[in-house]
Design a protein around this motif. Structure first.
Motif, PDB file in Angstrom:
ATOM      1  N   LEU A  53      -0.344  11.112  -7.544  1.00 10.03           N
ATOM      2  CA  LEU A  53       1.334  10.095  -7.759  1.00 10.03           C
ATOM      3  C   LEU A  53       1.539  10.376  -8.731  1.00 10.03           C
ATOM      4  O   LEU A  53       1.027   9.797 -10.111  1.00 10.03           O
ATOM      5  CB  LEU A  53       0.938   8.447  -7.652  1.00 10.03           C
ATOM      6  CG  LEU A  53       0.933   7.752  -5.631  1.00 10.03           C
ATOM      7  CD1 LEU A  53      -0.282   6.989  -6.166  1.00 10.03           C
ATOM      8  CD2 LEU A  53       0.988   8.812  -5.210  1.00 10.03           C
ATOM      9  N   THR A  91       7.199  12.368  -6.982  1.00 16.52           N
ATOM     10  CA  THR A  91       6.264  12.323  -5.970  1.00 16.52           C
ATOM     11  C   THR A  91       6.880  11.131  -5.008  1.00 16.52           C
ATOM     12  O   THR A  91       6.787   9.913  -4.547  1.00 16.52           O
ATOM     13  CB  THR A  91       4.704  11.326  -6.146  1.00 16.52           C
ATOM     14  OG1 THR A  91       4.427  12.461  -6.989  1.00 16.52           O
ATOM     15  CG2 THR A  91       3.961  11.891  -4.788  1.00 16.52           C
ATOM     16  N   ALA A  94      -7.245   5.548  -6.429  1.00 15.74           N
ATOM     17  CA  ALA A  94      -6.306   5.775  -5.222  1.00 15.74           C
ATOM     18  C   ALA A  94      -5.023   6.683  -6.283  1.00 15.74           C
ATOM     19  O   ALA A  94      -4.763   7.257  -5.748  1.00 15.74           O
ATOM     20  CB  ALA A  94      -5.297   4.335  -4.733  1.00 15.74           C
ATOM     21  N   VAL A  95      -4.182   6.318  -7.304  1.00 12.13           N
ATOM     22  CA  VAL A  95      -3.189   6.976  -8.165  1.00 12.13           C
ATOM     23  C   VAL A  95      -3.847   8.212  -8.282  1.00 12.13           C
ATOM     24  O   VAL A  95      -2.609   9.821  -7.950  1.00 12.13           O
ATOM     25  CB  VAL A  95      -2.651   5.803  -9.135  1.00 12.13           C
ATOM     26  CG1 VAL A  95      -1.992   7.218 -10.012  1.00 12.13           C
ATOM     27  CG2 VAL A  95      -2.767   5.811  -9.520  1.00 12.13           C
ATOM     28  N   GLU A  96      -5.061   9.064  -8.673  1.00  9.41           N
ATOM     29  CA  GLU A  96      -4.931  10.372  -9.000  1.00  9.41           C
ATOM     30  C   GLU A  96      -5.793  10.813  -7.472  1.00  9.41           C
ATOM     31  O   GLU A  96      -5.508  11.361  -7.484  1.00  9.41           O
ATOM     32  CB  GLU A  96      -6.802  10.158  -9.568  1.00  9.41           C
ATOM     33  CG  GLU A  96      -6.715   9.287 -11.039  1.00  9.41           C
ATOM     34  CD  GLU A  96      -7.748   8.861 -11.876  1.00  9.41           C
ATOM     35  OE1 GLU A  96      -8.864   9.370 -11.359  1.00  9.41           O
ATOM     36  OE2 GLU A  96      -7.821   8.644 -13.031  1.00  9.41           O
ATOM     37  N   ALA A  97      -5.932   9.992  -6.625  1.00 11.04           N
ATOM     38  CA  ALA A  97      -6.546  10.655  -5.823  1.00 11.04           C
ATOM     39  C   ALA A  97      -4.986  11.225  -4.856  1.00 11.04           C
ATOM     40  O   ALA A  97      -5.401  12.303  -4.054  1.00 11.04           O
ATOM     41  CB  ALA A  97      -7.318   9.906  -4.140  1.00 11.04           C
ATOM     42  N   LEU A  98      -4.280   9.822  -4.672  1.00 10.01           N
ATOM     43  CA  LEU A  98      -3.190  10.792  -4.164  1.00 10.01           C
ATOM     44  C   LEU A  98      -2.467  11.681  -4.438  1.00 10.01           C
ATOM     45  O   LEU A  98      -0.519  11.862  -4.488  1.00 10.01           O
ATOM     46  CB  LEU A  98      -2.123   9.459  -3.654  1.00 10.01           C
ATOM     47  CG  LEU A  98      -2.705   8.478  -2.332  1.00 10.01           C
ATOM     48  CD1 LEU A  98      -1.930   6.814  -2.321  1.00 10.01           C
ATOM     49  CD2 LEU A  98      -2.892   9.408  -1.336  1.00 10.01           C
ATOM     50  N   SER A 142       1.032  -1.522   0.195  1.00  6.00           N
ATOM     51  CA  SER A 142       0.170  -0.007  -0.031  1.00  6.00           C
ATOM     52  C   SER A 142       0.775   1.457  -0.003  1.00  6.00           C
ATOM     53  O   SER A 142       2.059   1.306   0.390  1.00  6.00           O
ATOM     54  CB  SER A 142      -0.289   0.454   1.326  1.00  6.00           C
ATOM     55  OG  SER A 142      -1.785  -1.052   1.307  1.00  6.00           O
ATOM     56  N   LEU A 143       0.281   2.097  -0.593  1.00  2.00           N
ATOM     57  CA  LEU A 143       1.309   3.424  -0.863  1.00  2.00           C
ATOM     58  C   LEU A 143       0.383   4.597   0.282  1.00  2.00           C
ATOM     59  O   LEU A 143      -0.873   4.553   0.285  1.00  2.00           O
ATOM     60  CB  LEU A 143       1.801   4.308  -1.679  1.00  2.00           C
ATOM     61  CG  LEU A 143       2.378   3.143  -2.772  1.00  2.00           C
ATOM     62  CD1 LEU A 143       2.187   3.914  -4.492  1.00  2.00           C
ATOM     63  CD2 LEU A 143       3.448   2.784  -2.293  1.00  2.00           C
ATOM     64  N   ALA A 144       1.400   5.795   1.036  1.00  2.00           N
ATOM     65  CA  ALA A 144       0.882   6.511   1.523  1.00  2.00           C
ATOM     66  C   ALA A 144       1.858   7.863   1.417  1.00  2.00           C
ATOM     67  O   ALA A 144       3.417   7.705   1.101  1.00  2.00           O
ATOM     68  CB  ALA A 144       0.901   6.947   2.770  1.00  2.00           C
ATOM     69  N   THR A 145       1.397   8.877   1.254  1.00  2.00           N
ATOM     70  CA  THR A 145       1.903  10.026   1.067  1.00  2.00           C
ATOM     71  C   THR A 145       3.179  10.619   2.168  1.00  2.00           C
ATOM     72  O   THR A 145       3.977  11.993   2.032  1.00  2.00           O
ATOM     73  CB  THR A 145       1.322  11.565   0.124  1.00  2.00           C
ATOM     74  OG1 THR A 145       0.353  11.599   1.542  1.00  2.00           O
ATOM     75  CG2 THR A 145       1.104  11.126  -0.924  1.00  2.00           C
ATOM     76  N   VAL A 153       6.437   9.589  -1.778  1.00  2.18           N
ATOM     77  CA  VAL A 153       5.755   8.096  -0.268  1.00  2.18           C
ATOM     78  C   VAL A 153       5.713   6.880   1.122  1.00  2.18           C
ATOM     79  O   VAL A 153       7.630   7.177   0.177  1.00  2.18           O
ATOM     80  CB  VAL A 153       5.177   7.731  -1.841  1.00  2.18           C
ATOM     81  CG1 VAL A 153       4.148   8.095  -2.750  1.00  2.18           C
ATOM     82  CG2 VAL A 153       6.151   6.286  -2.528  1.00  2.18           C
TER      83      VAL A 153
END
Length: 139
Positions: A119, A123, A113-117, A65-68, A125
C-alpha cells in the motif's frame, strides 16, 4: 456534536427493512456507492429514518479492512473502491487514507498488512466494512 470518528460520509437512505430488534438500512453515498447498515429498529424509529432521509455513515477506522481488489465468497457486502492517498506507519500499526467517490476513508491496519499489500499513494484498493460496524447519524 464533535466525534472522534473520522470516517463520516454523507448519503441518503434508499430503503429500510425493519426486523423485530434489528433493521437493515440501505444508503446511497454522495459518490453513488450503495452500502448497508445494520442498526437497531428502535434507532430507526427514534431517528425517524425512512427512504429519502439524509444521513452520515460513520465508521471507526479500526473497522475498515482493505483489499487490493473486490472480494468474492465473503459475507461483507459493503465494498467501496478507492485509491490510497496517504500511508503513515509506526512500529506496529498503519493509517491508510483512501479517496472514494464523494469522500475519504481512513483504515487502521497493521504495518505488516501495509507492507504485504504494497500500500502506497496511488494504490487501488477496496474498503471492506461489515454492516454491523456502520452507524448512521442524521445529516
Amino acid at each position: 456534536m464533535s466525534l472522534s470518528i473520522r470516517n463520516q460520509i454523507p448519503g441518503t437512505i434508499t430503503s429500510v427493512t425493519a426486523g423485530e430488534a434489528m433493521s437493515t438500512v440501505k444508503v446511497r453515498l454522495a459518490g453513488g456507492q450503495d452500502i448497508t447498515a445494520a442498526i437497531t429498529t428502535d434507532a430507526v424509529k427514534d431517528l425517524g429514518f425512512a427512504e429519502g432521509t439524509a444521513v452520515k455513515a460513520l465508521v471507526k477506522s479500526t473497522e475498515v479492512s482493505l483489499a487490493t481488489g473486490p472480494v468474492e465468497g465473503i459475507s461483507i457486502r459493503n465494498q467501496i473502491a478507492g485509491t490510497v492517498t496517504d500511508v503513515a506507519t509506526g512500529g506496529a500499526m498503519g493509517s491508510v487514507k483512501v479517496a472514494v467517490e464523494g469522500g475519504e476513508l481512513t483504515a487502521a491496519v497493521t504495518k505488516d498488512a501495509v507492507e504485504a499489500l504494497g500500500l502506497t499513494a496511488g494504490t487501488s484498493v477496496v474498503a471492506l466494512i461489515k454492516s454491523t460496524e456502520i452507524s448512521l447519524a442524521t445529516a
